[in-house]
Design a protein around this motif. Structure first.
Motif, mmCIF file in Angstrom:
data_model
loop_
_atom_site.group_PDB
_atom_site.id
_atom_site.type_symbol
_atom_site.label_atom_id
_atom_site.label_comp_id
_atom_site.label_asym_id
_atom_site.label_seq_id
_atom_site.Cartn_x
_atom_site.Cartn_y
_atom_site.Cartn_z
ATOM 1 N N GLN A 136 34.805 51.423 37.293
ATOM 2 C CA GLN A 136 34.347 51.895 38.507
ATOM 3 C C GLN A 136 32.682 51.661 38.340
ATOM 4 O OE1 GLN A 136 33.678 56.151 39.151
ATOM 5 N NE2 GLN A 136 33.515 56.014 41.281
ATOM 6 N N TYR A 148 35.961 51.219 42.654
ATOM 7 C CA TYR A 148 36.994 50.918 41.534
ATOM 8 C C TYR A 148 37.594 49.587 41.757
ATOM 9 C CZ TYR A 148 36.921 55.831 40.139
ATOM 10 O OH TYR A 148 36.861 56.985 39.704
ATOM 11 N N TYR A 204 40.041 46.701 39.535
ATOM 12 C CA TYR A 204 40.814 46.364 38.245
ATOM 13 C C TYR A 204 40.730 45.205 37.942
ATOM 14 C CZ TYR A 204 45.597 45.458 36.331
ATOM 15 O OH TYR A 204 46.713 45.030 35.430
ATOM 16 N N ASN A 217 40.219 56.194 42.572
ATOM 17 C CA ASN A 217 41.142 55.226 41.569
ATOM 18 C C ASN A 217 42.753 55.176 42.167
ATOM 19 O OD1 ASN A 217 42.445 53.991 39.563
ATOM 20 N ND2 ASN A 217 42.121 55.490 37.903
ATOM 21 N N ILE A 226 40.056 55.201 32.565
ATOM 22 C CA ILE A 226 39.133 54.174 32.848
ATOM 23 C C ILE A 226 38.463 53.343 31.647
ATOM 24 C CG2 ILE A 226 37.021 54.221 34.251
ATOM 25 C CD1 ILE A 226 39.402 54.553 35.912
ATOM 26 N N ILE A 236 40.895 49.024 34.116
ATOM 27 C CA ILE A 236 40.150 49.674 35.445
ATOM 28 C C ILE A 236 38.857 50.207 35.269
ATOM 29 C CG2 ILE A 236 40.360 51.595 37.421
ATOM 30 C CD1 ILE A 236 43.674 51.173 36.540
#
Length: 111
Positions: A49, A56, A58, A17, A31, A47
């Motif tokens: 994953q 990761y 955005y 991240n 997250i 954000i």
């Protein structure tokens, strides 16, 4: 993880991240928690994953519309107003104080 090449930086950055390391306003973002996107009024962001790849991203979207996902490198380019992946890699290396990273492609060409 030692990072000695630009290619390794890309691998590590995608699996970490980096958003919270590079952008001050994202340091306390959890997250998968939605927050206001600062670049386009009314948009939301988060954000996340990938469970499949570990990468990761955005994400941002206007309510009830399609979402768009960005890597750390995409976001650096957008914020700095620059088009160029290599610029974003170099900028991330600078922010992380990783000086003198080798480029595997350049090294191979020298040989």
């Amino acid at each position: 993880m030692p990072v000695q090449t630009k290619q390794r930086l890309v691998e590590v950055a995608n699996q970490s991240n980096m958003f919270e390391l590079v952008f001050e306003n994202l340091k306390k973002i959890q997250i998968d928690r939605v927050f206001a996107y600062e670049l386009i009024e009314g948009n939301r962001a988060w954000i996340s994953q990938s469970k499949d790849t570990g990468i990761y991203r955005y994400f941002t979207m206007y309510p009830d519309s399609r979402s768009f996902g960005f890597s750390i490198f995409d976001l650096i380019e957008i914020i700095d107003g620059v088009n160029g992946f290599q610029y974003a890699v170099d900028k991330l290396a600078q922010v992380l104080n990783l000086n003198d990273l080798k480029d595997e492609w350049v090294e191979a060409q020298k040989k």
